[in-house]
Design an enzyme around this catalytic site. Structure first.
Site, PDB file in Angstrom:
ATOM      1  N   GLU A  43      25.651  65.355  21.016  1.00 41.77           N
ATOM      2  CA  GLU A  43      25.049  65.658  22.311  1.00 41.77           C
ATOM      3  C   GLU A  43      23.528  65.638  22.169  1.00 41.77           C
ATOM      4  O   GLU A  43      22.988  65.731  21.051  1.00 41.77           O
ATOM      5  CB  GLU A  43      25.536  67.030  22.786  1.00 41.77           C
ATOM      6  CG  GLU A  43      24.984  67.507  24.126  1.00 41.77           C
ATOM      7  CD  GLU A  43      25.372  66.603  25.286  1.00 41.77           C
ATOM      8  OE1 GLU A  43      24.676  65.556  25.454  1.00 41.77           O
ATOM      9  OE2 GLU A  43      26.321  66.935  26.017  1.00 41.77           O
ATOM     10  N   ARG A  88      35.793  63.473  26.135  1.00 42.58           N
ATOM     11  CA  ARG A  88      34.873  64.587  25.916  1.00 42.58           C
ATOM     12  C   ARG A  88      35.632  65.671  25.143  1.00 42.58           C
ATOM     13  O   ARG A  88      36.847  65.818  25.297  1.00 42.58           O
ATOM     14  CB  ARG A  88      34.384  65.137  27.254  1.00 42.58           C
ATOM     15  CG  ARG A  88      33.332  66.233  27.123  1.00 42.58           C
ATOM     16  CD  ARG A  88      33.015  66.850  28.474  1.00 42.58           C
ATOM     17  NE  ARG A  88      32.085  67.968  28.320  1.00 42.58           N
ATOM     18  CZ  ARG A  88      31.937  68.940  29.218  1.00 42.58           C
ATOM     19  NH1 ARG A  88      32.655  68.926  30.330  1.00 42.58           N
ATOM     20  NH2 ARG A  88      31.092  69.919  29.008  1.00 42.58           N
ATOM     21  N   HIS A  89      34.918  66.425  24.315  1.00 41.82           N
ATOM     22  CA  HIS A  89      35.549  67.480  23.525  1.00 41.82           C
ATOM     23  C   HIS A  89      36.191  68.544  24.410  1.00 41.82           C
ATOM     24  O   HIS A  89      35.873  68.682  25.596  1.00 41.82           O
ATOM     25  CB  HIS A  89      34.510  68.137  22.614  1.00 41.82           C
ATOM     26  CG  HIS A  89      33.380  68.781  23.372  1.00 41.82           C
ATOM     27  ND1 HIS A  89      33.487  70.018  23.975  1.00 41.82           N
ATOM     28  CD2 HIS A  89      32.135  68.339  23.655  1.00 41.82           C
ATOM     29  CE1 HIS A  89      32.354  70.322  24.572  1.00 41.82           C
ATOM     30  NE2 HIS A  89      31.511  69.311  24.400  1.00 41.82           N
ATOM     31  N   HIS A 110      30.583  63.881  23.942  1.00 36.92           N
ATOM     32  CA  HIS A 110      30.092  64.969  24.786  1.00 36.92           C
ATOM     33  C   HIS A 110      29.865  64.530  26.233  1.00 36.92           C
ATOM     34  O   HIS A 110      29.858  63.343  26.543  1.00 36.92           O
ATOM     35  CB  HIS A 110      28.779  65.489  24.202  1.00 36.92           C
ATOM     36  CG  HIS A 110      28.889  65.875  22.767  1.00 36.92           C
ATOM     37  ND1 HIS A 110      29.221  67.133  22.350  1.00 36.92           N
ATOM     38  CD2 HIS A 110      28.712  65.138  21.615  1.00 36.92           C
ATOM     39  CE1 HIS A 110      29.251  67.184  21.021  1.00 36.92           C
ATOM     40  NE2 HIS A 110      28.943  65.986  20.561  1.00 36.92           N
ATOM     41  N   ARG A 114      32.814  70.858  17.750  1.00 35.44           N
ATOM     42  CA  ARG A 114      33.703  70.820  18.904  1.00 35.44           C
ATOM     43  C   ARG A 114      34.266  69.428  19.144  1.00 35.44           C
ATOM     44  O   ARG A 114      35.423  69.278  19.555  1.00 35.44           O
ATOM     45  CB  ARG A 114      32.970  71.327  20.145  1.00 35.44           C
ATOM     46  CG  ARG A 114      31.677  70.587  20.515  1.00 35.44           C
ATOM     47  CD  ARG A 114      30.905  71.402  21.542  1.00 35.44           C
ATOM     48  NE  ARG A 114      29.693  70.768  22.037  1.00 35.44           N
ATOM     49  CZ  ARG A 114      28.511  70.844  21.428  1.00 35.44           C
ATOM     50  NH1 ARG A 114      28.392  71.478  20.276  1.00 35.44           N
ATOM     51  NH2 ARG A 114      27.440  70.271  21.961  1.00 35.44           N
TER      52      ARG A 114
END
Length: 214
Positions: free
Chosen positions: A111, A38-39, A163, A87
């Site tokens: 996302e 995940r970022h 995400h 991101r």
């Protein structure tokens, strides 16, 4: 150093519906393992606000991305694929640079589009909602499944950088229960097939592992 702290994680409302949708179209990768990240954290992550695609990493998020790069540096990763949201792409670029790779950005890994809810509080998110101008849950799961299926056909092992919603969908598509403790920003995860079933394991520094056992 940034004084922002990571938001706490609780299972969101509507998660059962996401799992139901995913179970009807499970994902069956040919590979036997891959990685997911995940970022790093953003300012709106910390404030629990629905984000647009151009939301940048915070100072803490940049630090988290660098830490993730260190954790993944020893893994035999051949391909890095990421969401093209800023991101996720910036997180992927930090990791890929350490691995001497170039991340491939895919809009399909974004996302979920929450439409008119972007900019409002996500503290009481209901995944079963149908936001004006956004994606339904069924649409999001279908898009994410297609993107993951494509990504996991690339030269293995693959690292997918995306995400929190992507992680929920991925786990449901593989039939893997997701402990909310695995949802932290920039926490590298290894997904591995064991016989017919999949399992997920976080990658930890030695000190992290020692602390977890304490």
């Amino acid at each position: 150093m940034s004084q922002q702290t990571a938001p706490s994680h609780t299972a969101p409302s509507g998660l059962g519906e996401l799992i139901r949708i995913a179970e009807a179209q499970p994902l069956s990768p040919a590979c036997d393992h891959f990685y997911f990240l995940r970022h790093g954290q953003t300012g709106r992550n910390a404030l629990r606000i629905f984000q647009a695609v151009d939301e940048p990493l915070s100072e803490l998020g940049l630090q988290q991305a660098a830490r993730a790069a260190g954790l993944l540096a020893g893994e035999p990763i051949s391909t890095v694929v990421c969401s093209d949201a800023r991101r996720a792409h910036d997180t992927a670029y930090t990791v890929a640079t350490t691995l001497k790779l170039v991340p491939a950005a895919q809009a399909a890994l974004r996302e979920r589009n929450f439409g008119a809810l972007i900019g409002t509080s996500s503290a009481n998110i209901d995944w079963a909602c149908e936001p004006e101008g956004g994606e339904t849950l069924t649409q999001f799961v279908a898009r994410t499944r297609g993107a993951l299926d494509t990504a996991l056909r690339l030269p293995a092992p693959v690292l997918v950088v995306a995400h929190g919603g992507t992680l929920y969908a991925l786990a449901a598509l593989l039939g893997v229960p997701v402990d909310v403790g695995l949802l932290g920003n920039a926490q590298p995860l290894r997904f591995e097939r064991r016989g017919p079933t999949w399992a997920v394991t976080p990658l930890l520094r030695q000190a992290d592992g020692d602390a977890a056992l304490a």
